[in-house]
Design a protein around this motif. Structure first.
Motif, short mmCIF file in Angstrom:
data_model
loop_
_atom_site.label_atom_id
_atom_site.label_comp_id
_atom_site.label_asym_id
_atom_site.label_seq_id
_atom_site.Cartn_x
_atom_site.Cartn_y
_atom_site.Cartn_z
N LYS A 143 0.82 -1.21 0.00
CA LYS A 143 0.00 0.00 0.00
C LYS A 143 0.85 1.27 0.00
N GLU A 144 2.06 1.20 0.56
CA GLU A 144 2.90 2.38 0.71
C GLU A 144 3.86 2.51 -0.47
N ILE A 145 4.16 3.76 -0.82
CA ILE A 145 5.15 4.02 -1.87
C ILE A 145 6.57 3.94 -1.31
N SER A 146 6.75 4.33 -0.06
CA SER A 146 8.07 4.32 0.57
C SER A 146 8.57 2.90 0.72
N TYR A 147 9.90 2.77 0.72
CA TYR A 147 10.48 1.43 0.84
C TYR A 147 10.60 0.98 2.29
N ARG A 148 10.24 1.86 3.24
CA ARG A 148 10.30 1.49 4.64
C ARG A 148 9.09 2.09 5.36
N LEU A 149 8.76 1.50 6.53
CA LEU A 149 7.61 1.94 7.32
C LEU A 149 8.07 2.27 8.74
N GLU A 150 7.37 3.22 9.36
CA GLU A 150 7.69 3.56 10.74
C GLU A 150 7.39 2.36 11.65
N LEU A 176 3.76 0.30 12.26
CA LEU A 176 3.65 -1.14 12.00
C LEU A 176 3.30 -1.89 13.29
N ARG A 177 3.83 -1.41 14.42
CA ARG A 177 3.51 -2.04 15.71
C ARG A 177 2.02 -1.90 16.02
N ASP A 178 1.45 -0.71 15.77
CA ASP A 178 0.03 -0.49 16.05
C ASP A 178 -0.84 -1.36 15.15
N VAL A 179 -0.46 -1.50 13.88
CA VAL A 179 -1.24 -2.33 12.96
C VAL A 179 -1.23 -3.79 13.41
N LEU A 180 -0.06 -4.29 13.82
CA LEU A 180 0.04 -5.67 14.30
C LEU A 180 -0.74 -5.87 15.60
N ALA A 181 -0.67 -4.90 16.52
CA ALA A 181 -1.39 -5.02 17.78
C ALA A 181 -2.90 -5.07 17.55
N ALA A 182 -3.40 -4.21 16.66
CA ALA A 182 -4.83 -4.23 16.36
C ALA A 182 -5.24 -5.55 15.72
N PHE A 183 -4.39 -6.08 14.85
CA PHE A 183 -4.70 -7.36 14.19
C PHE A 183 -4.76 -8.49 15.19
N LEU A 184 -3.82 -8.55 16.14
CA LEU A 184 -3.80 -9.61 17.14
C LEU A 184 -5.00 -9.53 18.08
N LEU A 185 -5.38 -8.30 18.44
CA LEU A 185 -6.50 -8.13 19.36
C LEU A 185 -7.84 -8.44 18.68
N GLY A 244 15.58 -12.84 10.03
CA GLY A 244 16.00 -12.30 8.74
C GLY A 244 14.87 -11.92 7.81
N TRP A 245 13.62 -11.87 8.31
CA TRP A 245 12.51 -11.44 7.46
C TRP A 245 12.44 -9.91 7.36
N LEU A 246 12.82 -9.23 8.45
CA LEU A 246 12.77 -7.77 8.51
C LEU A 246 14.13 -7.23 8.92
N GLU A 247 14.32 -5.94 8.67
CA GLU A 247 15.49 -5.21 9.14
C GLU A 247 15.03 -3.92 9.81
N GLU A 248 15.79 -3.48 10.82
CA GLU A 248 15.45 -2.25 11.54
C GLU A 248 16.46 -1.17 11.18
N ASP A 249 15.95 0.02 10.89
CA ASP A 249 16.78 1.16 10.52
C ASP A 249 16.40 2.34 11.40
N GLN A 250 17.36 3.26 11.61
CA GLN A 250 17.12 4.44 12.45
C GLN A 250 17.56 5.68 11.71
N GLU A 310 14.10 8.37 14.65
CA GLU A 310 12.91 7.55 14.47
C GLU A 310 13.32 6.19 13.92
N LYS A 311 12.70 5.13 14.41
CA LYS A 311 13.02 3.78 13.97
C LYS A 311 12.09 3.36 12.83
N TYR A 312 12.65 2.68 11.84
CA TYR A 312 11.90 2.23 10.67
C TYR A 312 12.13 0.73 10.46
#
Length: 463
Positions: A37-44, A48-57, A88-94, A100-102
């Protein structure tokens, strides 16, 4: 090189565990959808944490992992992110300026997510497009000008033929799975749902498109001629030269003999598939579809009889009778029952002896005599009804009239303006041998405004 030389050793651990593998697969698909859905190559990371939390709940998913000490909500979502980063599925960038962490998806993580998505929702291929693509390449300017014959013509043609073969085999396998499911249906309700899914399913629609759009039959001879044409020295030498240059650009050195063998193999395998393998696969699919229909009918009768005769006493008795050791009795009983063929028993399985009908009373019918004029009129009506404009004699007269004008008949000169002209042409070819004519074809087709027919020439058989 081994695959684990490229990916981490614990890359598949999340999917290998039996407790949370379904949750991890859903979370990976959710993250991949957010990237689409996003044009950017990375997400905040926070987003992403909020989206996952809502999905689990919302789905009441519980991560019963030994390493997970989080209770719920954001803590559980952070645990999933850390887990995916560790395998190794994701990488964290700052960001150095905002701190801000991405989160970034690795190439291997994207490939795994797409693979799981294809298994879950396989894409529906359009089989006829493969043939049209091959046909259009041989009609392109690049082929006419002999430009990039290997990269633009032969290589993608070979790839399309392999893709078509693979998709047809997948279609055949999916039909086989549905047939196996039909054999285990235990109630009339589930049997009805199976038949409805069969009628609404993708595979029967795909097969219908293959049957109605006979692209491979219309264009096959043209494509075959072009493939044979590529074996001629002027085309073949260019193909080998371009293949050598292509491999050299990838730092792979091959000999001229290897290049010639590879080009020959690509041409011959493509030609063999279009002529032989395609027909075999289509016949296999048609056979499986017919098998499914027969099994559905037999299964329905078996389930219906099972409800009427819950103990199966009648069926068991009949099986004992037809398995008698006395050959004469077995032959006699075999004429009465069709159980060996259909594997079910109902009233239609028993062949009752016919009783001779008795004449209960005399019957009388009134009749009247026709006049000569009425007789002639009825004869004329019957003659008109029995007249066949496409009979053998009519077609001989039709061909003889054409040969008065020309020594060789070429149907490319015909005026195919309506359906009757097409039918006359087909009937004339069908009776040509019996009427003393020889028919020659070159594999091409003639297109009129509304019809397509095969090109043919005819001459008299002097023998």
């Amino acid at each position: 090189m081994n695959v684990f030389d490229i990916i981490p050793s614990d890359f598949f651990n999340c999917l290998a565990g039996k407790s949370n593998n379904r949750v991890y697969a859903d979370c990976l698909e959710l993250i991949h959808n957010q990237y689409d859905k996003e044009i950017s190559y990375r997400l905040e990371r926070s987003y992403l944490r909020d989206v996952l939390a809502a999905f689990l709940l919302e789905n009441h998913l519980d991560l019963s992992d030994e390493e997970n000490t989080a209770n719920a909500g954001n803590d559980e979502a952070n645990f999933v992110l850390r887990k995916f980063i560790s395998v190794g599925w994701l990488e964290e960038d700052q960001d150095d300026s905002t701190f801000e962490k991405y989160i970034l998806m690795t190439d291997n993580g994207i490939a795994l997510a797409e693979f799981l998505q294809k298994l879950k929702r396989p894409a529906t291929p359009e089989f006829s497009s493969y043939i049209l693509n091959i046909y259009n390449r041989f009609n392109s300017k690049e082929y006419a000008n002999k430009q990039e014959l290997y990269n633009f013509i032969l290589k993608p043609t070979f790839s399309d033929a392999k893709a078509l073969s693979s998709d047809l085999k997948k279609l055949s396998t999916s039909i086989k799975k549905i047939i196996e499911k039909m054999n285990h249906e235990g109630s009339l309700e589930s049997l009805t749902e199976n038949i409805i899914s069969y009628c609404d399913g993708d595979f029967i629609k795909e097969y219908s498109r293959l049957v109605h759009q006979q692209n491979i039959h219309i264009y096959r001879n043209f494509i075959t001629r072009k493939l044979d044409e590529m074996k001629q020295p002027e085309y073949f030498n260019l193909l080998c030269t371009e293949l050598l240059a292509e491999e050299k650009a990838h730092k792979i050195l091959i000999s001229n003999i290897e290049a010639e063998e590879r080009v020959y193999e690509m041409i011959d395998s493509t030609k063999k598939f279009l002529h032989d393998d395609y027909n075999k696969i289509m016949d296999d699919i048609k056979l499986k579809i017919n098998t499914y229909i027969h099994i559905a009918i037999a299964r329905e009768r078996m389930l219906r009889n099972k409800g009427l005769d819950i103990r199966g006493v009648v069926e068991q008795t009949l099986r004992i009778l037809i398995s008698s050791e006395n050959s004469s009795e077995k032959e006699e009983l075999g004429n009465l029952f069709n159980i060996q063929k259909y594997e079910y028993v109902d009233q239609s399985s028993v062949m009752y002896p016919h009783k001779s009908q008795q004449i209960l009373h005399n019957t009388e019918s009134d009749y009247f005599e026709l006049t000569q004029e009425e007789i002639e009129r009825q004869k004329y009506i019957l003659e008109q009804e029995s007249l066949n404009p496409y009979s053998k004699d009519q077609m001989k007269k039709y061909m003889d009239d054409l040969f008065i004008q020309n020594e060789i008949i070429d149907n490319s000169q015909f005026n195919y303006s309506n359906k009757e002209d097409i039918l006359k042409s087909l009937a004339a070819v069908s009776y040509a041998k019996e009427n003393g004519y020889l028919i020659e074809t070159d594999g091409t087709y003639i297109e009129s405004e509304n019809y397509i027919t095969k090109h043919w020439r005819a001459r008299k058989n002097d023998k």
